[in-house]
Design a protein around this motif. Sequence first.
Motif, PDB file in Angstrom:
ATOM      1  N   ASN A  55      -3.074  13.639  12.195  1.00 28.37           N
ATOM      2  CA  ASN A  55      -4.225  12.768  12.406  1.00 28.37           C
ATOM      3  C   ASN A  55      -4.552  11.893  11.209  1.00 28.37           C
ATOM      4  O   ASN A  55      -4.923  10.727  11.356  1.00 28.37           O
ATOM      5  CB  ASN A  55      -5.459  13.606  12.775  1.00 28.37           C
ATOM      6  N   ASN A  67      -4.203   8.059  12.507  1.00 33.40           N
ATOM      7  CA  ASN A  67      -5.429   7.320  12.791  1.00 33.40           C
ATOM      8  C   ASN A  67      -5.442   5.939  12.148  1.00 33.40           C
ATOM      9  O   ASN A  67      -5.863   4.954  12.764  1.00 33.40           O
ATOM     10  CB  ASN A  67      -6.649   8.124  12.322  1.00 33.40           C
ATOM     11  N   ASN A 125      -2.976   3.732  14.034  1.00 34.11           N
ATOM     12  CA  ASN A 125      -3.485   3.378  15.358  1.00 34.11           C
ATOM     13  C   ASN A 125      -4.610   2.354  15.284  1.00 34.11           C
ATOM     14  O   ASN A 125      -4.717   1.472  16.151  1.00 34.11           O
ATOM     15  CB  ASN A 125      -3.987   4.626  16.087  1.00 34.11           C
ATOM     16  N   THR A 126      -5.437   2.462  14.244  1.00 33.04           N
ATOM     17  CA  THR A 126      -6.536   1.508  14.076  1.00 33.04           C
ATOM     18  C   THR A 126      -6.012   0.087  13.946  1.00 33.04           C
ATOM     19  O   THR A 126      -6.574  -0.862  14.509  1.00 33.04           O
ATOM     20  CB  THR A 126      -7.372   1.862  12.833  1.00 33.04           C
TER      21      THR A 126
END
Length: 218
Positions: free
Chosen positions: A102, A106, A109-110
């Motif tokens: 994660n 993250n 992905n952002t």
Amino acid sequence: MKNKVVDNPLKNHDFNYLVIITAIMVTCYLTSNVMAVKLVNIKGYSWFDAGTIIFPLAYMLGDVLTEIWGYKVAKKVIYLTFICNIIMTTFTYIGVFLPSPNNLGNAYNTIFTFTPRILIASLVGFLAGELSNAKTMEIIKNVTKSKYLFIRTILSSVVGYIFDTGLFVLIAFLGVIPISEIIMMIIAQYFIKIIIESIFATPLAYLVINFLKGKIYG
């Protein structure tokens, strides 16, 4: 011979220079798209995206392509850049769905979950802007009989940025940020690009074009 346009670079010794200019142009354009996900916020207002600082260099190289190799070759490179952007965005977006820790996933992905919308905005803006920029430069070159390079580099960008900036900001950020900020972004980006083009990109275009003419045409 100095003003002769090379119709088929593959058969001439200037091919390596064409590859170099094309590679740098594609790199500048892809870099500007990745940077575009960051909005530069000053005193509470989003004035422009971070990609604005490098995008004029892609336009400058488009001017170089048109000046040295002609509109037909420039148009092919613009379409190639279009395809490269689709490839990059497609696979970076696939990467969003791949498993990862994660704390690493993250951040990735952002950035790249937002990319498809940026892709559509940049493709529409880029094609409309770059093609109008190259065509305008060719027209001005014919009218001025290949004189006054600075006039055609700046005026062609003035035309191209109208399409590129307006379409890009509207498609990329409409519904994401307030209308008032969108209007300010269009105005700010447009004039920032023109300023960068006039102060930095045009002198650089002179250096690159004169260098290439010396190497290619002797």
